[in-house]
Design a protein around this motif. Structure first.
Motif, PDB file in Angstrom:
ATOM      1  N   SER A  67       0.825  -1.218   0.000  1.00  0.00           N
ATOM      2  CA  SER A  67       0.000   0.000   0.000  1.00  0.00           C
ATOM      3  C   SER A  67       0.854   1.261   0.000  1.00  0.00           C
ATOM      4  O   SER A  67       2.042   1.237   0.332  1.00  0.00           O
ATOM      5  N   ASN A  69       0.886   5.671  -1.677  1.00  0.00           N
ATOM      6  CA  ASN A  69       0.349   6.682  -2.576  1.00  0.00           C
ATOM      7  C   ASN A  69       0.748   6.335  -4.013  1.00  0.00           C
ATOM      8  O   ASN A  69       1.838   5.806  -4.248  1.00  0.00           O
ATOM      9  N   LYS A  71       0.778   8.336  -7.764  1.00  0.00           N
ATOM     10  CA  LYS A  71       0.519   9.508  -8.607  1.00  0.00           C
ATOM     11  C   LYS A  71       0.383   9.013 -10.040  1.00  0.00           C
ATOM     12  O   LYS A  71       1.277   8.334 -10.559  1.00  0.00           O
ATOM     13  N   LEU A  74      -4.524   9.944 -15.397  1.00  0.00           N
ATOM     14  CA  LEU A  74      -5.729   9.189 -15.750  1.00  0.00           C
ATOM     15  C   LEU A  74      -5.898   9.155 -17.268  1.00  0.00           C
ATOM     16  O   LEU A  74      -5.238   9.899 -18.002  1.00  0.00           O
ATOM     17  N   ILE A  80      -3.244  13.076 -10.878  1.00  0.00           N
ATOM     18  CA  ILE A  80      -3.752  13.092  -9.503  1.00  0.00           C
ATOM     19  C   ILE A  80      -2.946  12.111  -8.657  1.00  0.00           C
ATOM     20  O   ILE A  80      -2.475  11.086  -9.158  1.00  0.00           O
ATOM     21  N   THR A  81      -2.789  12.435  -7.372  1.00  0.00           N
ATOM     22  CA  THR A  81      -2.172  11.510  -6.433  1.00  0.00           C
ATOM     23  C   THR A  81      -3.270  10.861  -5.612  1.00  0.00           C
ATOM     24  O   THR A  81      -4.077  11.550  -4.977  1.00  0.00           O
ATOM     25  N   LEU A  82      -3.309   9.553  -5.665  1.00  0.00           N
ATOM     26  CA  LEU A  82      -4.281   8.764  -4.901  1.00  0.00           C
ATOM     27  C   LEU A  82      -3.572   8.303  -3.633  1.00  0.00           C
ATOM     28  O   LEU A  82      -2.619   7.529  -3.695  1.00  0.00           O
ATOM     29  N   ASN A  83      -4.008   8.809  -2.499  1.00  0.00           N
ATOM     30  CA  ASN A  83      -3.315   8.565  -1.236  1.00  0.00           C
ATOM     31  C   ASN A  83      -3.819   7.323  -0.515  1.00  0.00           C
ATOM     32  O   ASN A  83      -5.009   7.028  -0.527  1.00  0.00           O
ATOM     33  N   LEU A  85      -3.664   4.045  -0.869  1.00  0.00           N
ATOM     34  CA  LEU A  85      -4.386   2.955  -1.530  1.00  0.00           C
ATOM     35  C   LEU A  85      -4.005   1.615  -0.916  1.00  0.00           C
ATOM     36  O   LEU A  85      -2.854   1.378  -0.562  1.00  0.00           O
ATOM     37  N   HIS A  91      -7.474  -1.963  -8.276  1.00  0.00           N
ATOM     38  CA  HIS A  91      -8.170  -0.680  -8.249  1.00  0.00           C
ATOM     39  C   HIS A  91      -8.631  -0.390  -9.682  1.00  0.00           C
ATOM     40  O   HIS A  91      -7.792  -0.261 -10.578  1.00  0.00           O
ATOM     41  N   ILE A  93      -9.146   1.759 -11.964  1.00  0.00           N
ATOM     42  CA  ILE A  93      -8.892   3.139 -12.374  1.00  0.00           C
ATOM     43  C   ILE A  93      -8.069   3.095 -13.666  1.00  0.00           C
ATOM     44  O   ILE A  93      -6.970   2.530 -13.680  1.00  0.00           O
ATOM     45  N   THR A 103       4.873   8.666  -5.920  1.00  0.00           N
ATOM     46  CA  THR A 103       4.393   7.288  -5.743  1.00  0.00           C
ATOM     47  C   THR A 103       5.226   6.596  -4.681  1.00  0.00           C
ATOM     48  O   THR A 103       6.448   6.507  -4.811  1.00  0.00           O
TER      49      THR A 103
END
Length: 112
Positions: A67, A69, A71, A74, A80-83, A85, A91, A93, A103
């Motif tokens: 797990s 973050n 970045k 898309l 975007i940075t997905l924090n 996860l 996921h 996406i 990341t």
């Protein structure tokens, strides 16, 4: 007995011999067994890069071995940075790039 005229012929509804109705579109076959769909046909190990897009193009999603973050760019082009996860799940996406900067997650696999 159920009135089968109430159901669209393309709606996935099936009337069993005993009169019960099941919906194949909801994952139940007429014999009662479950339908399993797999949307993943391919995968690649991802090395995060600030300059290179994923080698196979836009993914359907990605998996994290550990797990952290992530970045990403898309499919739309938004960065975007997905924090925070979670690891161990796919996921869903659609991404075209996983950045190195920003990341922290590891063991990233893009699925197609």
């Amino acid at each position: 007995m159920a009135n089968i005229n109430l159901y669209s012929p393309r709606g996935g509804r099936i009337v069993r011999d005993d009169g019960t109705i099941v919906n194949e579109a909801e994952g139940i076959r007429d014999d009662g067994s479950q339908v399993v769909y797999s949307s993943v046909n391919d995968a690649i190990t991802v090395t995060p890069s600030d300059s290179s897009n994923l080698s196979k193009g836009i993914s359907k999603g990605f998996y994290l071995g550990a797990s952290g973050n992530v970045k990403v760019d898309l499919a739309s082009g938004t960065t975007i940075t997905l924090n925070s996860l979670a690891a161990g799940v796919i996921h869903p996406i659609a991404v075209k790039k996983v950045h190195a900067t920003g990341t922290t997650a590891t063991g990233i696999v893009a699925v197609y």
